[in-house]
Design an enzyme around this catalytic site. Structure first.
Site, PDB file in Angstrom:
ATOM      1  N   ASP A 164      18.292  59.370  20.307  1.00 42.29           N
ATOM      2  CA  ASP A 164      19.725  59.503  20.603  1.00 42.29           C
ATOM      3  C   ASP A 164      20.560  58.697  19.614  1.00 42.29           C
ATOM      4  OD1 ASP A 164      21.884  60.538  22.004  1.00 42.29           O
ATOM      5  OD2 ASP A 164      21.879  58.959  23.522  1.00 42.29           O
TER       6      ASP A 164
ATOM      7  N   LYS B   7      25.369  46.722  32.300  1.00 36.44           N
ATOM      8  CA  LYS B   7      25.208  48.172  32.281  1.00 36.44           C
ATOM      9  C   LYS B   7      24.913  48.662  33.698  1.00 36.44           C
ATOM     10  CE  LYS B   7      23.214  51.846  29.446  1.00 36.44           C
ATOM     11  NZ  LYS B   7      22.408  52.157  28.255  1.00 36.44           N
TER      12      LYS B   7
END
Length: 374
Positions: free
Chosen positions: A149, A57
């Site tokens: 989220d 990431k």
């Protein structure tokens, strides 16, 4: 602040002192791009020495604070021990342009890829996902964290049948009780309690580090709220609806949204607008008994007419407009196992799925024929 949230802050400060610089290509063979967004990007890579597949990431340093990067990394590394949470792999470093950490790779895409628009996915598959997400969210909440989220793009698949899924992307995670500026946005996932901030100018300087800048006018109008697990419960309810139908129950949670108002009217007919505590004082066994008794059901909101009374009770628990009375993910587990879709709806959806599958197969064959002719 819980012990876990205090420990997370301490770990971030310690990790900052040992973060090293590395050349990505020297240590990893990048296979393909898995996803990208405002946070940066995720790539599938193989460790050159170990041969281990993993997801790297990448966070651009120009738009990401070191602390927010380390917070997401350490949260995923040390606190995401539930099997349905994506875990970091203990590799974190930086380059001239990015902060990077390695995490478990889910090789079958994300949940968004398997939800057919206007059709959804099979009910048993949906219930498997909901069961795992309930466990993952309960684990986070028990430590004092709120995900904030939850959406299809952040749920990753470890197999094609959703027998094992992992909730990921912890960039929005906050400790329960944290005071944050309330932000309303046009989305079915936005909680109804956030509508008090509708029309306010949003002036966040960085979503990653939670900082913001505001002028004198915004200081007068900004609404502050407390981060609570009920936010995740609301998102889980909307997500489940999307999985079952391939659509959303409403466009936005606002008083001028007709479909949402229909739901509110139905909810209030079922639960009553008065004495909220008395309504929710019923034991869970009584709620389930009432859910099975269709004679007690009030006229249903149009977008929920395809569901059984058990499923309607599930949705009304998680999608309670009153955040302090909203059901918890662990409570939602008791609604699993029974039928959620009405029989006539199930038959029609199965026909639509077969039609969609056949259309996809024909399109694939035509593409292959086209390549052969070239």
């Amino acid at each position: 602040m819980t012990a876990a949230t205090k420990l997370l802050d301490e770990m971030c400060h310690l990790t900052a002192q040992s973060l090293i610089t590395m050349d990505t290509s020297e240590h990893f063979k990048v296979i393909k791009l898995l996803g990208e967004g405002s946070y940066g990007k995720v790539v599938l890579a193989v460790h050159r020495k170990r041969g281990t597949p993993m997801a790297l990431k990448f966070f651009p340093r120009e738009s990401t604070s070191l602390f927010s990067f380390l917070r997401e990394y350490n949260l995923s590394l040390s606190f995401c021990t539930h099997p349905s949470l994506t875990r970091a792999l203990g590799i974190a470093y930086f380059t001239q342009s990015h902060y990077i950490f390695a995490q478990q790779a889910s090789l079958f895409g994300d949940l968004y890829d398997v939800i057919t628009p206007e059709v959804g996915m099979e009910e048993d598959c949906c219930q498997r996902v909901v069961s795992q997400l309930c466990g993952a969210l309960t684990h986070l909440h028990s430590l004092g964290f709120v995900h904030r989220d939850l959406k299809p793009e952040n749920i990753f698949l470890c197999d094609s049948a959703c027998r094992w899924v992992k909730l990921g992307d912890f960039g929005m995670v906050k400790a329960r009780g944290t005071r944050v500026p309330e932000v309303w946005y046009s989305s079915p996932y936005c909680t109804p309690e956030a509508e008090v901030a509708r029309g306010n100018k949003d002036s966040w300087s960085s979503v990653n580090d939670g900082g913001f800048k505001e002028d004198e006018h915004n200081k007068k109008t900004r609404v502050w709220g407390s981060v609570e697990p009920s936010t995740d419960s609301w998102a889980l309810g909307v997500l489940t609806y999307a999985m079952l139908t391939g659509s959303h129950p409403w466009a936005e949670t606002a008083d001028d949204c007709r479909s949402y108002l229909k739901y509110r009217e139905w909810f209030e007919r079922c639960n009553g607008p008065s004495d909220e505590l008395e309504v929710w004082a019923e034991p869970q066994s009584q709620i389930l008994q009432d859910a099975a008794d269709t004679s007690k059901a009030a006229p249903v909101a149009p977008q929920f007419a395809c569901f059984t009374q058990l499923a309607c009770s599930f949705f009304q628990s998680l999608l309670d407009p009153r955040p302090q009375l909203r059901g918890r993910p662990e409570d939602a587990m008791c609604f699993l196992g029974g039928d959620w879709m009405r029989e006539e709806r199930t038959v029609r959806m199965e026909k639509e799925r077969k039609k969609s599958s056949q259309t996809g197969a024909i399109r694939c064959m035509k593409e292959m024929e086209g390549r052969g002719q070239r």
